[in-house]
Design an enzyme around this catalytic site. Structure first.
Site, PDB file in Angstrom:
ATOM      1  N   SER A 123       0.823  -1.207   0.000  1.00 49.06           N
ATOM      2  CA  SER A 123       0.000   0.000   0.000  1.00 49.06           C
ATOM      3  C   SER A 123       0.860   1.261   0.000  1.00 49.06           C
ATOM      4  CB  SER A 123      -0.936   0.013   1.213  1.00 49.06           C
ATOM      5  OG  SER A 123      -0.214   0.216   2.415  1.00 49.06           O
TER       6      SER A 123
ATOM      7  N   ALA B 253      -1.458   0.731  10.524  1.00 50.21           N
ATOM      8  CA  ALA B 253      -0.817  -0.588  10.497  1.00 50.21           C
ATOM      9  C   ALA B 253      -1.002  -1.303   9.158  1.00 50.21           C
ATOM     10  CB  ALA B 253      -1.374  -1.451  11.631  1.00 50.21           C
ATOM     11  N   PRO B 254       0.054  -1.981   8.694  1.00 53.67           N
ATOM     12  CA  PRO B 254       1.377  -2.166   9.326  1.00 53.67           C
ATOM     13  C   PRO B 254       2.374  -1.041   9.037  1.00 53.67           C
ATOM     14  CG  PRO B 254       1.269  -3.460   7.341  1.00 53.67           C
ATOM     15  CD  PRO B 254      -0.086  -2.802   7.472  1.00 53.67           C
ATOM     16  N   GLY B 255       1.939  -0.001   8.298  1.00 52.51           N
ATOM     17  CA  GLY B 255       2.815   1.144   8.137  1.00 52.51           C
ATOM     18  C   GLY B 255       3.205   1.499   6.718  1.00 52.51           C
ATOM     19  N   GLY B 256       2.472   1.018   5.730  1.00 60.88           N
ATOM     20  CA  GLY B 256       2.823   1.322   4.344  1.00 60.88           C
ATOM     21  C   GLY B 256       2.842   2.808   4.045  1.00 60.88           C
TER      22      GLY B 256
ATOM     23  N   ASP C 166      -3.501   3.141  15.132  1.00 57.91           N
ATOM     24  CA  ASP C 166      -4.076   1.853  14.735  1.00 57.91           C
ATOM     25  C   ASP C 166      -3.915   0.871  15.890  1.00 57.91           C
ATOM     26  OD1 ASP C 166      -4.632  -0.719  13.342  1.00 57.91           O
ATOM     27  OD2 ASP C 166      -4.512   0.543  11.553  1.00 57.91           O
TER      28      ASP C 166
ATOM     29  N   ASP D 257      -8.742   4.669  18.394  1.00 56.89           N
ATOM     30  CA  ASP D 257      -9.754   4.691  17.349  1.00 56.89           C
ATOM     31  C   ASP D 257      -9.485   5.893  16.438  1.00 56.89           C
ATOM     32  OD1 ASP D 257     -12.037   4.964  15.770  1.00 56.89           O
ATOM     33  OD2 ASP D 257     -13.399   4.369  17.374  1.00 56.89           O
TER      34      ASP D 257
ATOM     35  N   LYS E  53     -12.811   4.272  -0.292  1.00 58.31           N
ATOM     36  CA  LYS E  53     -13.141   2.953  -0.817  1.00 58.31           C
ATOM     37  C   LYS E  53     -14.541   3.015  -1.421  1.00 58.31           C
ATOM     38  CE  LYS E  53      -9.389   1.761   1.422  1.00 58.31           C
ATOM     39  NZ  LYS E  53      -8.112   1.495   0.764  1.00 58.31           N
TER      40      LYS E  53
END
Length: 350
Positions: A184, A217-220, A236, A256, A301
């Site tokens: 990502s 997460a995971p940090g892209g 996250d 959150d 999205k």
């Protein structure tokens, strides 16, 4: 040329068609769209002989969300199987002079299957173009495009520098960094290139800036910010990549994303959360309207149907919120190559 041809991601033809129809009407151009599902392009057909060139002159490429490329064309050319070069050269004599010739296809399996034909045609076509004096270095900003639909059919047209992508097929290809925690990361890297002019990077993407990454997460996305020397608050409940945390530039908070509020204004807010687009839009509008961030890049999205309508609704919501807050802003939105069922939005407040 009376039509415009637009490349798009296969499966987004209806969205591209809806967008160009609406944009064209705002500039006084009317027509209809020819398209087929998952063919990777649409053709907006008009009546006036020069309507295609006039329309792309009236538009800026940043106006287009779902289109990867836009060119002015006439109807399809039948190349036959034995005299392709001659048929194309004959049609090209009706075009204005250009600096260059690009030979392209749709970004589909069928298009990729034409790679051998493109390689075969490339040299004789360029030689023919030069011999016919169709290419001139003084034809500033004009490019000829040959778009192969099949081995027998093609569109031939022109683009101008004001309203086009500068990448073949309209695709900016990036190399995945091996130490990034997820693919990502390419979404944000492409967005930075697309929305922030290179000459402004030293000002808008400089070392020492602060940023918040919601749904990190995971940090892209955090990776891209850290690579530019920014200090990032990553929000996250999931784990972050160990290499990112080892940089000392990331403050990981398990919270959150819809409730988190920064203690002070940050330079950038980025967000790639899998949530309903209007919910994300409202959250981004809140941050920008309240002045919690000066700039934001985020993904929406999209639903499976009526995606253009959903995008229009979200952008109208965002603009309305910023207008009510009295903010001065620039908004850009694009269906980037590394996006799939989503678009990326960039907002910069002044």
């Amino acid at each position: 040329m009376k039509n415009v041809l637009l490349y798009c991601r296969p499966g987004f033809e209806k969205d591209c068609a809806g967008e160009i129809t609406e944009l064209a009407s705002t500039h006084g151009f009317y027509g209809y769209v020819r398209m087929q599902p998952k063919q990777g392009f649409v053709v907006f057909v008009m009546e006036k002989a020069d309507a295609g060139e006039s329309l792309i002159d009236a538009l800026s490429f940043s106006d287009l969300i779902f289109a990867r490329q836009i060119i002015a064309v006439n109807d399809e050319i039948s190349m036959g199987s034995g005299g392709r070069v001659e048929a194309l050269l004959d049609a090209a004599k009706q075009l204005p002079l250009a600096q260059d010739l690009w030979i392209e296809t749709a970004d589909t399996n069928e298009g990729k299957g034409l790679a051998g034909l493109i390689k075969k045609l490339d040299k004789p076509l360029r030689q023919g173009w030069k011999k016919a004096s169709l290419l001139r270095t003084k034809a500033v900003g004009i490019r000829h495009h040959l778009f192969l639909v099949s081995g027998e059919l093609a569109y031939l047209g022109v683009s101008n520098a004001k309203c086009r992508s500068e990448f073949p097929l309209g695709i900016r290809r990036l190399r995945f960094p091996s130490n990034a925690p997820s693919r990502s990361t390419l979404k944000l890297e492409e967005a930075m290139h697309e929305f922030v002019p290179a000459k402004k990077w030293p000002v808008l993407l400089r070392e020492g800036m602060t940023a918040v990454d919601l749904g990190a997460a995971p940090g892209g996305w955090t990776y891209q910010l850290v690579e530019r020397g920014m200090r990032v608050t990553a929000i996250d409940n999931g784990p972050m990549g160990e290499l990112l945390m080892a940089t000392g530039l990331v403050d990981h908070q398990k919270a959150d994303g819809f409730k988190f509020q920064p203690p002070r204004q940050v330079d950038w807010l980025v967000c790639d959360m899998v949530e309903k687009p209007q919910m994300v839009t409202e959250l981004m509008a809140k941050w920008l309207s309240q002045g919690w961030t000066r700039r934001s890049i985020f993904n929406l999205k999209l639903p499976m149907k009526k995606r253009f309508q959903e995008v229009s609704t979200c952008l109208a919501l965002l603009k309305n919120s910023l207008d009510k807050a009295g903010r001065q802003y620039e908004i850009q939105a694009k269906h980037l190559y590394h996006d799939r069922e989503e678009i990326t939005v960039c907002v910069i407040c002044h």
